[in-house]
Design a protein around this motif. Structure first.
Motif, PDB file in Angstrom:
ATOM      1  N   UNK A   1       0.831  -1.209   0.000  1.00 59.29           N
ATOM      2  CA  UNK A   1       0.000   0.000   0.000  1.00 59.29           C
ATOM      3  C   UNK A   1       0.865   1.257   0.000  1.00 59.29           C
ATOM      4  N   UNK A   2       1.929   1.244   0.804  1.00 54.30           N
ATOM      5  CA  UNK A   2       2.811   2.410   0.867  1.00 54.30           C
ATOM      6  C   UNK A   2       3.564   2.602  -0.446  1.00 54.30           C
ATOM      7  N   UNK A   3       3.951   1.503  -1.079  1.00 54.71           N
ATOM      8  CA  UNK A   3       4.642   1.606  -2.363  1.00 54.71           C
ATOM      9  C   UNK A   3       3.722   2.218  -3.420  1.00 54.71           C
ATOM     10  N   UNK A   4       2.458   1.816  -3.392  1.00 54.13           N
ATOM     11  CA  UNK A   4       1.481   2.390  -4.318  1.00 54.13           C
ATOM     12  C   UNK A   4       1.287   3.876  -4.017  1.00 54.13           C
ATOM     13  N   UNK A   5       1.228   4.216  -2.735  1.00 52.48           N
ATOM     14  CA  UNK A   5       1.118   5.627  -2.357  1.00 52.48           C
ATOM     15  C   UNK A   5       2.320   6.416  -2.870  1.00 52.48           C
ATOM     16  N   UNK A   6       3.511   5.846  -2.724  1.00 56.12           N
ATOM     17  CA  UNK A   6       4.718   6.512  -3.222  1.00 56.12           C
ATOM     18  C   UNK A   6       4.627   6.726  -4.727  1.00 56.12           C
ATOM     19  N   UNK A   7       4.120   5.713  -5.426  1.00 57.52           N
ATOM     20  CA  UNK A   7       3.971   5.834  -6.868  1.00 57.52           C
ATOM     21  C   UNK A   7       3.018   6.945  -7.261  1.00 57.52           C
ATOM     22  N   UNK A   8       1.900   7.046  -6.550  1.00 58.95           N
ATOM     23  CA  UNK A   8       0.932   8.103  -6.850  1.00 58.95           C
ATOM     24  C   UNK A   8       1.510   9.487  -6.565  1.00 58.95           C
ATOM     25  N   UNK A   9       2.219   9.618  -5.466  1.00 64.47           N
ATOM     26  CA  UNK A   9       2.802  10.916  -5.118  1.00 64.47           C
ATOM     27  C   UNK A   9       3.894  11.309  -6.108  1.00 64.47           C
ATOM     28  N   UNK A  10       4.674  10.332  -6.544  1.00 69.22           N
ATOM     29  CA  UNK A  10       5.718  10.617  -7.532  1.00 69.22           C
ATOM     30  C   UNK A  10       5.101  11.071  -8.852  1.00 69.22           C
TER      31      UNK A  10
ATOM     32  N   UNK B   1      -5.545  -3.348   2.623  1.00 74.45           N
ATOM     33  CA  UNK B   1      -4.933  -4.486   1.928  1.00 74.45           C
ATOM     34  C   UNK B   1      -5.415  -5.765   2.600  1.00 74.45           C
ATOM     35  N   UNK B   2      -5.766  -6.753   1.797  1.00 73.21           N
ATOM     36  CA  UNK B   2      -6.198  -8.052   2.298  1.00 73.21           C
ATOM     37  C   UNK B   2      -5.254  -9.111   1.736  1.00 73.21           C
ATOM     38  N   UNK B   3      -4.822 -10.036   2.596  1.00 77.03           N
ATOM     39  CA  UNK B   3      -3.872 -11.073   2.183  1.00 77.03           C
ATOM     40  C   UNK B   3      -4.443 -12.462   2.445  1.00 77.03           C
ATOM     41  N   UNK B   4      -4.186 -13.375   1.525  1.00 77.48           N
ATOM     42  CA  UNK B   4      -4.708 -14.737   1.644  1.00 77.48           C
ATOM     43  C   UNK B   4      -3.667 -15.728   1.153  1.00 77.48           C
ATOM     44  N   UNK B   5      -3.985 -17.020   1.266  1.00 77.64           N
ATOM     45  CA  UNK B   5      -3.047 -18.062   0.837  1.00 77.64           C
ATOM     46  C   UNK B   5      -3.678 -19.002  -0.190  1.00 77.64           C
TER      47      UNK B   5
ATOM     48  N   UNK C   1      -9.802   2.666  -1.020  1.00 75.54           N
ATOM     49  CA  UNK C   1      -8.976   1.874  -1.935  1.00 75.54           C
ATOM     50  C   UNK C   1      -8.735   0.505  -1.325  1.00 75.54           C
ATOM     51  N   UNK C   2      -8.794  -0.534  -2.171  1.00 79.70           N
ATOM     52  CA  UNK C   2      -8.568  -1.902  -1.692  1.00 79.70           C
ATOM     53  C   UNK C   2      -7.524  -2.598  -2.561  1.00 79.70           C
TER      54      UNK C   2
ATOM     55  N   UNK D   1      -4.412  -5.199   6.353  1.00 75.73           N
ATOM     56  CA  UNK D   1      -3.717  -3.986   6.782  1.00 75.73           C
ATOM     57  C   UNK D   1      -4.616  -2.804   6.464  1.00 75.73           C
ATOM     58  N   UNK D   2      -4.678  -1.872   7.381  1.00 68.81           N
ATOM     59  CA  UNK D   2      -5.496  -0.671   7.202  1.00 68.81           C
ATOM     60  C   UNK D   2      -4.630   0.542   7.509  1.00 68.81           C
ATOM     61  N   UNK D   3      -4.733   1.569   6.653  1.00 66.18           N
ATOM     62  CA  UNK D   3      -3.989   2.802   6.898  1.00 66.18           C
ATOM     63  C   UNK D   3      -4.868   4.008   6.565  1.00 66.18           C
TER      64      UNK D   3
END
Length: 303
Positions: free
Chosen positions: A129-138, A236-240, A263-264, A285-287
């Motif tokens: 999620x943070x990487x995506x946020x970084x991408x949007x800000x960039x 963000x939701x994570x599964x196996x 956003x999900x 994960x929630x932010x």
């Protein structure tokens, strides 16, 4: 601005391509044989390694020398570099990155590079999620230091919690003691494991007899009590895989009903995290994304 992260951040191929994010090297070592997790490593691969290896496989993060090469190459394209990493308390990658940044600053040819290294304090798709946020800000043209402040604020707000399907991988990987796992099994308990101050921590237990549905409810309650509905959040939701995909979407539904989700991002666990949590795991994960030093655009679907 160039963005670099490690594979444990669980950034999807679509997101890597969309933002031009680079993945640093990371290996899973199985009886002396290294497997690069930047390549496709399936859950079935991990299961096979765990069951057949003489010793439990282990993860080796990016070295300082590998980061030196990546940073030097990235700086020829753009002097501004954001490095977003999984928690420095669970893997040595952050220390390697900071050492590499010092090396570049000591060299005349690369001294122009401005390298911002952010410790997420968490792992897997929470970091994604943070990487995506970084991408949007960039992409929005936000200055490097403002991006750094925004990412640090987001990291400080992140809550990331998992419910593993069992204790075997946690014990073999050294994340839980054999005695604790034995007692939990005898008491028919299933764990909730999350991050506190960058380290894995117990967030409680539920009756294993409640199954995945009980895990969904317990996870949802963790987030409902931590965030009020008035705050805009990314999830963000994570599964196996297998049945956990259905449970993951049930968890997303519960969170969407109780929080202001804008956003999900739903992903199978990354190989290095699945190695330690094992089959049957679901997590979230929630932010909160409001009150940042700059506006954060909403990304397109990238899972």
């Amino acid at each position: 601005m160039r963005i670099i992260t490690n594979p444990g951040s669980n950034v999807s191929r679509r997101a890597l391509q969309h933002y031009g994010i680079e993945l640093s090297p990371q290996q899973i070592v199985v009886d002396g044989v290294s497997h690069d997790t930047r390549e496709e490593v399936s859950i079935k691969d991990i299961d096979r390694w765990v069951w057949t290896a003489k010793e439990f496989p282990h993860v080796v993060g990016t070295t300082a020398q590998e980061f030196v090469s990546m940073f030097a190459s990235a700086s020829t394209k753009d002097p501004e570099i954001v490095v977003l990493l999984t928690s420095k308390k669970i893997i040595q990658t952050y220390a390697a990155a900071t050492a590499a940044a010092r090396t570049l600053q000591s060299r005349a040819a690369t001294r122009h590079a401005q390298i911002s290294i952010v410790d997420s304090g968490v792992t897997d798709a929470a970091v994604g999620l943070l990487a995506i946020a970084a991408g949007e800000l960039a992409r929005a043209g936000i200055p490097l230091r403002t991006v750094e402040r925004a990412l640090e604020m987001l990291a400080s707000r992140l809550l990331c919690v998992f419910s593993p399907g069992g204790f075997e991988h946690l014990v073999k990987g050294g994340r839980a003691s054999w005695l604790r796992a034995r007692v939990a099994t005898m008491l028919n308990l299933r764990a909730l494991v999350g991050f506190s101050d960058g380290e894995t921590s117990a967030f409680g237990t539920i009756r294993a007899s409640e199954g995945a549905r009980g895990a969904v409810t317990a996870l949802a309650n963790q987030f409902k009590t931590s965030f009020n509905r008035g705050r805009k959040v990314w999830v963000a939701i994570m599964h196996t895989g297998g049945d956990t995909v259905e449970h993951a979407h049930a968890l997303l539904g519960e969170l969407s009903d109780s929080l202001s989700v804008t956003y999900t991002y739903v992903r199978p666990l990354s190989p290095s995290i699945y190695l330690h949590l094992g089959p049957g795991t679901i997590g979230a994960a929630v932010v909160p994304v409001d009150d940042l030093p700059c506006e954060l655009p909403t990304p397109p679907p990238l899972a």
